[in-house]
Design a protein around this motif. Structure first.
Motif, PDB file in Angstrom:
ATOM      1  N   ALA A 213       0.849  -1.190   0.000  1.00 40.92           N
ATOM      2  CA  ALA A 213       0.000   0.000   0.000  1.00 40.92           C
ATOM      3  C   ALA A 213       0.882   1.237   0.000  1.00 40.92           C
ATOM      4  O   ALA A 213       1.943   1.262   0.636  1.00 40.92           O
ATOM      5  CB  ALA A 213      -0.918   0.005   1.222  1.00 40.92           C
ATOM      6  N   LEU A 214       0.438   2.257  -0.717  1.00 36.04           N
ATOM      7  CA  LEU A 214       1.152   3.529  -0.794  1.00 36.04           C
ATOM      8  C   LEU A 214       0.163   4.642  -0.474  1.00 36.04           C
ATOM      9  O   LEU A 214      -0.915   4.714  -1.075  1.00 36.04           O
ATOM     10  CB  LEU A 214       1.744   3.725  -2.180  1.00 36.04           C
ATOM     11  CG  LEU A 214       2.670   4.933  -2.362  1.00 36.04           C
ATOM     12  CD1 LEU A 214       3.922   4.780  -1.490  1.00 36.04           C
ATOM     13  CD2 LEU A 214       3.071   5.063  -3.827  1.00 36.04           C
ATOM     14  N   THR A 215       0.527   5.491   0.494  1.00 37.43           N
ATOM     15  CA  THR A 215      -0.343   6.570   0.946  1.00 37.43           C
ATOM     16  C   THR A 215       0.379   7.894   0.785  1.00 37.43           C
ATOM     17  O   THR A 215       1.549   8.025   1.137  1.00 37.43           O
ATOM     18  CB  THR A 215      -0.724   6.382   2.429  1.00 37.43           C
ATOM     19  OG1 THR A 215      -1.397   5.145   2.594  1.00 37.43           O
ATOM     20  CG2 THR A 215      -1.620   7.515   2.908  1.00 37.43           C
ATOM     21  N   GLN A 216      -0.345   8.896   0.262  1.00 41.58           N
ATOM     22  CA  GLN A 216       0.189  10.256   0.168  1.00 41.58           C
ATOM     23  C   GLN A 216      -0.837  11.206   0.778  1.00 41.58           C
ATOM     24  O   GLN A 216      -2.027  11.143   0.481  1.00 41.58           O
ATOM     25  CB  GLN A 216       0.449  10.635  -1.287  1.00 41.58           C
ATOM     26  CG  GLN A 216       1.275  11.908  -1.473  1.00 41.58           C
ATOM     27  CD  GLN A 216       0.475  13.198  -1.291  1.00 41.58           C
ATOM     28  OE1 GLN A 216      -0.682  13.271  -1.703  1.00 41.58           O
ATOM     29  NE2 GLN A 216       1.082  14.203  -0.678  1.00 41.58           N
ATOM     30  N   GLY A 217      -0.382  12.097   1.653  1.00 43.99           N
ATOM     31  CA  GLY A 217      -1.289  13.084   2.224  1.00 43.99           C
ATOM     32  C   GLY A 217      -1.057  13.273   3.708  1.00 43.99           C
ATOM     33  O   GLY A 217      -0.141  12.701   4.301  1.00 43.99           O
ATOM     34  N   ARG A 218      -1.915  14.098   4.308  1.00 46.69           N
ATOM     35  CA  ARG A 218      -1.807  14.388   5.732  1.00 46.69           C
ATOM     36  C   ARG A 218      -3.175  14.784   6.275  1.00 46.69           C
ATOM     37  O   ARG A 218      -4.098  15.127   5.517  1.00 46.69           O
ATOM     38  CB  ARG A 218      -0.805  15.513   5.985  1.00 46.69           C
ATOM     39  CG  ARG A 218      -1.148  16.825   5.308  1.00 46.69           C
ATOM     40  CD  ARG A 218      -0.102  17.891   5.554  1.00 46.69           C
ATOM     41  NE  ARG A 218      -0.394  19.130   4.846  1.00 46.69           N
ATOM     42  CZ  ARG A 218      -1.196  20.095   5.317  1.00 46.69           C
ATOM     43  NH1 ARG A 218      -1.794  19.933   6.490  1.00 46.69           N
ATOM     44  NH2 ARG A 218      -1.411  21.183   4.623  1.00 46.69           N
ATOM     45  N   GLU A 219      -3.295  14.756   7.606  1.00 41.86           N
ATOM     46  CA  GLU A 219      -4.519  15.144   8.286  1.00 41.86           C
ATOM     47  C   GLU A 219      -4.900  16.580   7.944  1.00 41.86           C
ATOM     48  O   GLU A 219      -4.039  17.443   7.766  1.00 41.86           O
ATOM     49  CB  GLU A 219      -4.333  15.028   9.800  1.00 41.86           C
ATOM     50  CG  GLU A 219      -4.448  13.615  10.340  1.00 41.86           C
ATOM     51  CD  GLU A 219      -5.900  13.194  10.457  1.00 41.86           C
ATOM     52  OE1 GLU A 219      -6.551  13.560  11.447  1.00 41.86           O
ATOM     53  OE2 GLU A 219      -6.362  12.479   9.561  1.00 41.86           O
ATOM     54  N   LYS A 220      -6.215  16.820   7.841  1.00 42.46           N
ATOM     55  CA  LYS A 220      -6.806  18.121   7.555  1.00 42.46           C
ATOM     56  C   LYS A 220      -6.553  18.606   6.142  1.00 42.46           C
ATOM     57  O   LYS A 220      -6.879  19.741   5.804  1.00 42.46           O
ATOM     58  CB  LYS A 220      -6.347  19.182   8.564  1.00 42.46           C
ATOM     59  CG  LYS A 220      -6.649  18.804  10.011  1.00 42.46           C
ATOM     60  CD  LYS A 220      -8.126  18.482  10.216  1.00 42.46           C
ATOM     61  CE  LYS A 220      -8.434  18.067  11.630  1.00 42.46           C
ATOM     62  NZ  LYS A 220      -9.867  17.690  11.799  1.00 42.46           N
ATOM     63  N   SER A 221      -5.963  17.774   5.299  1.00 47.28           N
ATOM     64  CA  SER A 221      -5.780  18.107   3.894  1.00 47.28           C
ATOM     65  C   SER A 221      -6.414  17.003   3.043  1.00 47.28           C
ATOM     66  O   SER A 221      -7.563  17.120   2.622  1.00 47.28           O
ATOM     67  CB  SER A 221      -4.293  18.256   3.556  1.00 47.28           C
ATOM     68  OG  SER A 221      -4.124  18.494   2.170  1.00 47.28           O
ATOM     69  N   HIS A 222      -5.693  15.930   2.806  1.00 51.78           N
ATOM     70  CA  HIS A 222      -6.226  14.824   2.017  1.00 51.78           C
ATOM     71  C   HIS A 222      -5.370  13.585   2.237  1.00 51.78           C
ATOM     72  O   HIS A 222      -4.239  13.678   2.736  1.00 51.78           O
ATOM     73  CB  HIS A 222      -6.225  15.180   0.523  1.00 51.78           C
ATOM     74  CG  HIS A 222      -4.841  15.233  -0.060  1.00 51.78           C
ATOM     75  ND1 HIS A 222      -4.055  16.368  -0.021  1.00 51.78           N
ATOM     76  CD2 HIS A 222      -4.062  14.276  -0.664  1.00 51.78           C
ATOM     77  CE1 HIS A 222      -2.891  16.117  -0.584  1.00 51.78           C
ATOM     78  NE2 HIS A 222      -2.855  14.849  -0.979  1.00 51.78           N
ATOM     79  N   TYR A 223      -5.906  12.448   1.838  1.00 48.79           N
ATOM     80  CA  TYR A 223      -5.161  11.197   1.745  1.00 48.79           C
ATOM     81  C   TYR A 223      -5.523  10.512   0.429  1.00 48.79           C
ATOM     82  O   TYR A 223      -6.709  10.397   0.078  1.00 48.79           O
ATOM     83  CB  TYR A 223      -5.502  10.238   2.890  1.00 48.79           C
ATOM     84  CG  TYR A 223      -4.860  10.586   4.207  1.00 48.79           C
ATOM     85  CD1 TYR A 223      -3.497  10.437   4.418  1.00 48.79           C
ATOM     86  CD2 TYR A 223      -5.634  11.051   5.265  1.00 48.79           C
ATOM     87  CE1 TYR A 223      -2.908  10.747   5.628  1.00 48.79           C
ATOM     88  CE2 TYR A 223      -5.066  11.366   6.489  1.00 48.79           C
ATOM     89  CZ  TYR A 223      -3.704  11.209   6.661  1.00 48.79           C
ATOM     90  OH  TYR A 223      -3.128  11.525   7.869  1.00 48.79           O
ATOM     91  N   LEU A 224      -4.513  10.052  -0.291  1.00 51.24           N
ATOM     92  CA  LEU A 224      -4.703   9.210  -1.471  1.00 51.24           C
ATOM     93  C   LEU A 224      -4.025   7.881  -1.193  1.00 51.24           C
ATOM     94  O   LEU A 224      -2.835   7.835  -0.860  1.00 51.24           O
ATOM     95  CB  LEU A 224      -4.086   9.867  -2.710  1.00 51.24           C
ATOM     96  CG  LEU A 224      -4.140   9.051  -3.999  1.00 51.24           C
ATOM     97  CD1 LEU A 224      -5.588   8.833  -4.438  1.00 51.24           C
ATOM     98  CD2 LEU A 224      -3.340   9.735  -5.105  1.00 51.24           C
ATOM     99  N   VAL A 225      -4.782   6.784  -1.320  1.00 50.35           N
ATOM    100  CA  VAL A 225      -4.275   5.456  -0.959  1.00 50.35           C
ATOM    101  C   VAL A 225      -4.456   4.501  -2.134  1.00 50.35           C
ATOM    102  O   VAL A 225      -5.542   4.396  -2.708  1.00 50.35           O
ATOM    103  CB  VAL A 225      -5.020   4.877   0.263  1.00 50.35           C
ATOM    104  CG1 VAL A 225      -4.402   3.547   0.679  1.00 50.35           C
ATOM    105  CG2 VAL A 225      -5.006   5.848   1.417  1.00 50.35           C
ATOM    106  N   LEU A 226      -3.384   3.818  -2.490  1.00 46.41           N
ATOM    107  CA  LEU A 226      -3.428   2.730  -3.472  1.00 46.41           C
ATOM    108  C   LEU A 226      -2.989   1.458  -2.780  1.00 46.41           C
ATOM    109  O   LEU A 226      -1.921   1.418  -2.155  1.00 46.41           O
ATOM    110  CB  LEU A 226      -2.511   3.022  -4.658  1.00 46.41           C
ATOM    111  CG  LEU A 226      -2.355   1.874  -5.674  1.00 46.41           C
ATOM    112  CD1 LEU A 226      -3.680   1.546  -6.339  1.00 46.41           C
ATOM    113  CD2 LEU A 226      -1.294   2.206  -6.707  1.00 46.41           C
ATOM    114  N   ARG A 227      -3.795   0.402  -2.882  1.00 45.49           N
ATOM    115  CA  ARG A 227      -3.470  -0.871  -2.240  1.00 45.49           C
ATOM    116  C   ARG A 227      -3.657  -2.013  -3.222  1.00 45.49           C
ATOM    117  O   ARG A 227      -4.661  -2.060  -3.950  1.00 45.49           O
ATOM    118  CB  ARG A 227      -4.347  -1.098  -1.011  1.00 45.49           C
ATOM    119  CG  ARG A 227      -4.041  -2.420  -0.304  1.00 45.49           C
ATOM    120  CD  ARG A 227      -5.026  -2.690   0.825  1.00 45.49           C
ATOM    121  NE  ARG A 227      -4.801  -3.997   1.389  1.00 45.49           N
ATOM    122  CZ  ARG A 227      -4.127  -4.253   2.499  1.00 45.49           C
ATOM    123  NH1 ARG A 227      -3.610  -3.255   3.189  1.00 45.49           N
ATOM    124  NH2 ARG A 227      -3.976  -5.483   2.943  1.00 45.49           N
TER     125      ARG A 227
END
Length: 295
Positions: A213-227
């Motif tokens: 799994a690869l996650t990009q982002g942070r709290e209060k902004s966004h998260y994009l997750v590919l699994r």
């Protein structure tokens, strides 16, 4: 031998520190720690507290719908879910999950609770239990996990989770281990991978799966997750069998999930996800939409 589902697929440990409760993308054919319909999960960075909002985050509620189209004459899926977490005190988080699912022409409800507890600055533990009412859900499932952070900046996290479940026919049982490794990279990237080892009885059918799994982002902004998840499952769900000859065991399957979580305001936002799953008997394509609220 009658075929029932096995939790070899979707054995996904909760590797997040602040218990980020994601909206479910698509219903998997097997339960997870908090939900039997989880999406790829976002592990929080070890230093997540440094980027916390001025008002401490005490909890989150996710509400949403998901649906999937199945091939090979299987009926489509439709689910409704509510899930979230509450920070009882610093270092102690309770996660909850309630799903109503319509899979393979059958309806069922599954509920779950899990506790994430800090044991020390480097160690934390997980204990979870879930209960399901339908044949494609586990009647009872227990997960126990232990995690450790490594390195001077604690950006590496290893985990080991034990799972034990019993199906609703009171005959089939599963035991499994999930070993995971996550790296919290600078600039809001997280990479995670792991192996799942499962044994289903009767028959001592073994299954091994791998996931990344690869996650990009942070709290209060966004998260994009590919699994991505691939490997061996033990049984098809009994409700999915179109004929007795279809009940083969130890077959391979592949699943891919892409999810977006977006904050619209300081305390709320939306989630959207797509999922693709395939095995030798059918394919599944689905989407999910939801809202979440922080408090």
């Amino acid at each position: 031998m009658n075929s029932v589902m096995t939790p070899t697929r979707c054995l996904r440990p909760l590797a997040f520190r602040r218990a980020l409760a994601l909206a479910a993308a698509l219903a998997c054919a097997a339960p997870a720690v908090l939900a039997q319909t989880p999406a790829a999960q976002i592990p929080a960075a070890p230093d997540a507290a440094a980027s916390a909002p001025e008002a401490p985050l005490r909890g989150r509620v996710d509400l949403g719908l998901s649906g999937a189209r199945l091939t090979a004459g299987e009926s489509n899926w439709f689910d409704q879910y509510a899930r979230g977490f509450v920070v009882v005190k610093p270092g102690t988080t309770v996660n909850w999950d309630l799903n109503h699912e319509r899979h393979f022409g059958e309806r069922g409800t599954v509920g779950a609770l899990a506790l994430t507890q800090d044991l020390s600055p480097r160690w934390y533990a997980l204990a979870g239990m879930s209960f399901g009412s339908a044949s494609f859900q586990a009647k009872r499932r227990v997960d126990l996990g232990l995690y450790r952070k490594w390195g001077a900046d604690q950006r590496w996290v290893t985990g080991l989770v034990y799972m034990n479940s019993r199906s609703n026919d009171d005959i089939h049982r599963d035991q499994g281990l999930t070993a995971s490794l996550a790296y919290h990279a600078p600039r809001n990237w997280v990479a995670e991978g792991g192996l799942v080892f499962n044994r289903s009885n009767p028959g001592s059918v073994t299954g091994t799966r791998g996931f990344v799994a690869l996650t990009q982002g942070r709290e209060k902004s966004h998260y994009l997750v590919l699994r991505l998840d691939h490997g061996k499952e033990a049984y098809l769900p009994e409700a999915a069998l179109q004929s007795p000859s279809q009940g083969n065991v130890a077959f391979n399957s592949t699943e891919a999930t892409l999810q977006w979580r977006q904050w619209v305001g300081p305390r709320w936002g939306y989630t959207a996800s797509v999922q693709h799953y395939r095995n030798p008997y059918y394919r599944r394509h689905g989407i999910a939409m939801g809202l979440f609220f922080d408090f």
